[in-house]
Structures are given as C-alpha cells and as structure tokens.
Design a protein around this motif. Sequence first.
Motif, PDB file in Angstrom:
ATOM      1  N   CYS A  30       0.829  -1.205   0.000  1.00 48.38           N
ATOM      2  CA  CYS A  30       0.000   0.000   0.000  1.00 48.38           C
ATOM      3  C   CYS A  30       0.862   1.254   0.000  1.00 48.38           C
ATOM      4  O   CYS A  30       1.999   1.243   0.476  1.00 48.38           O
ATOM      5  N   LEU A  32      -0.180   3.837   1.611  1.00 49.81           N
ATOM      6  CA  LEU A  32      -0.511   4.476   2.888  1.00 49.81           C
ATOM      7  C   LEU A  32      -0.315   3.488   4.048  1.00 49.81           C
ATOM      8  O   LEU A  32      -0.228   2.281   3.837  1.00 49.81           O
ATOM      9  N   CYS A  34      -2.547   3.703   7.081  1.00 48.33           N
ATOM     10  CA  CYS A  34      -3.613   4.416   7.797  1.00 48.33           C
ATOM     11  C   CYS A  34      -3.702   3.962   9.257  1.00 48.33           C
ATOM     12  O   CYS A  34      -3.604   2.770   9.551  1.00 48.33           O
ATOM     13  N   CYS A  37      -6.305   1.146   9.700  1.00 42.74           N
ATOM     14  CA  CYS A  37      -6.331  -0.006   8.783  1.00 42.74           C
ATOM     15  C   CYS A  37      -6.627  -1.288   9.547  1.00 42.74           C
ATOM     16  O   CYS A  37      -5.958  -1.613  10.524  1.00 42.74           O
TER      17      CYS A  37
HETATM   18  S1  SF4 Z   1      -6.855   1.322   5.075  1.00 44.55           S
HETATM   19 FE1  SF4 Z   1      -5.095  -0.040   4.916  1.00 44.55          FE
HETATM   20  S2  SF4 Z   1      -5.185  -0.939   2.855  1.00 44.55           S
HETATM   21 FE2  SF4 Z   1      -6.624   0.856   2.918  1.00 44.55          FE
HETATM   22  S3  SF4 Z   1      -5.379   2.579   2.144  1.00 44.55           S
HETATM   23 FE3  SF4 Z   1      -5.152   2.587   4.373  1.00 44.55          FE
HETATM   24  S4  SF4 Z   1      -3.306   1.357   4.821  1.00 44.55           S
HETATM   25 FE4  SF4 Z   1      -3.912   0.937   2.685  1.00 44.55          FE
END
Ligand code: SF4
Length: 313
Positions: A30, A32, A34, A37
């Motif tokens: 990914c 990101l 987050c 997540c």
């Molecule tokens: S929630 Fe998880 S899988 Fe979705 S963009 Fe964020 S880090 Fe990536």
Amino acid sequence: MHKHTTLFGPVPSRRFGRSLGIDLVPFKTCTLNCLFCQLGRTPATTMHRKDYVPVDTVRAELEQWIGAGNRADVLTLSGSGEPTLHAHFGRVLEYVAQNTDIPSLLLTNATLLHLPEVRRDAARASMVKTSLCAWDQASFARINRPHPDLDFAGFIGGQLRFREEFSGQLILEVFLLHGISDAQSQLRNLADIARRIAPDRIHLNTVERPPAEDSARPVPMDVLAQAQDLFTPCAELAVSGIRHESPHFEANEEAILQTISRRPCTLDDLASIFGLHHNEVSKYVTSLVHKGKAQWTHGGSDQPYVSPSGHGD
Ligand code: SF4
C-alpha cells in the motif's frame, strides 16, 4: 477443485450485493499506512507499480470462474492492499468488461490518481470508490501516514482530475475518527473538499473492526448522523451500528464461531470451508479473538488452531 489465488468470495457487501473480490497485490502492499487499517500496519509503504500478479493468471482464473457459471452482483478490485499499485489493473477491468455483463467496482485510496495512466485505467471500471480522511497536509500525515513521495495537494488534485474524466459512478468514502477528525470545523473542511470532488454518492464511515492502532476510535452514531447534512450530496451512513467495509465487506463471525465450536480449525481450514480469501478469514478471526470469543492454540503443527475461548487448551 481449482484453487483460486486472486479471487475471493463472493462475499456479501452491504452496498453492492454479492461481490467477487479480485486481489491484485500481496498483503499490505500500500501507498498508505492508515491509523485505522484493519489489516494492521503497512510494513513499508510503496509507490512501486508493477505486475505483482501476472495479468494472465488473473484472466485465467476469471475465465474459469465465469465459465463454471458462477454469478455475482459485482466484481471488485480490492483485497489486502492498494489495487492501483498493480501496473496493469486496467487490463483486468478491460477483461471483465469484455467477458461478462457483471459490473466492476474499483476500491482505491486514490493516492495514485495524479498519474494520467492510473486515471485512464481506473476509468475502465463501472464504479469507483475513493477515500477521503484528511483536509490538509498535517491531517494527511497524521491519519494516512503516506509514502514520503505523496503530498496532500497532489492527492486531492488527482481526485478532482479523475472526476472530470470519469463518467461512471464515483463514490467517495469519508472515513472519520473520533477525537481526530470529527470536530465541527474538521467535518466542514472535509465537506468542502468533498463538494469540490463532486462524487455521485458519499458514504460516511468510521472504525468498526479492531484497527491497527488503539488511537483509531469510532465516531459516535449521533455525530455521524448530524454530519450527514454537511455534505453535498447528502452523505449516506456506511456503518451498520457496529468498516472501511472489510475494507469493504460484512463479517460472518457467527458462522466461523459455530464451525470452530465443532472442531478447532487453522486459517487454511476456514478459508477452504467458507471459500474466502485467506486475508478475509484472518480479519474475522482477529476480530473474534479481540472480542474474547476465540483464541489461538499452538498444537505443535505449522499453523496454529483457532478455537472458542475456554476450549482447545
Ligand atoms: S486502510 Fe489499509 S489498505 Fe486501505 S489505504 Fe489505508 S493502509 Fe492501505
């Protein structure tokens, strides 16, 4: 039985019906990392686009699935990472459009939409669902913890350009965290950006499953309900009172609990019993363990077993 490696489901999706998932990148690949997540932390964010899975493999699996007379309401590019990191996800969407009348849905964090080739390929989907959690560089850094090459202005610019170019249905998921992004001024900032993006629909969402970090807490339902009207078009609540739907699907925790009550199972057992992707099963089990309903048992084999709490010692 043919073993699918990139397809999972179909699983019930709250908004889109029975969805066959197509997972194009390895677990947690990914751009990101987050805070919220449900798949855990991203080990290392990446911007590297490549053929993580050969397109021919995906096409062969889809051909076999379609040829066997299977049906779903939607074919969804999603799963365990960011699908637009796959260099040729557009060819998968093209195959779907040419070989079935089932609509396609791309679930993307939108961070690569500043790239013209990603916008071109994303526009091949029948529906695209993008995400918005932040309103400036500081909140982007705090909530989404992006790859160093990403900046907030470019991220929003990509979504604006995509809206101009995409004539299909664009859904924007606004994902909120309690104490981090649910103050009135923050909600208004998010609503302003959402208005500029001008999606066809807006989903308001918050944490529903055990997330990566304890600081990611759910926004109370009354705050969510009051925030709906700030958005144009008026936002729909994507919470059931309880996901970044799995990031995108309903859990079947009860059925898993019943199964492990009969006999302890490994994740592989559960994946084959339920016909789900390994990562999907893992999320349900993690949630059950988190709630104290299930526990891991190491029986000396390669894989631990999951059993109901209080059993299997
Ligand atoms: S929630 Fe998880 S899988 Fe979705 S963009 Fe964020 S880090 Fe990536």
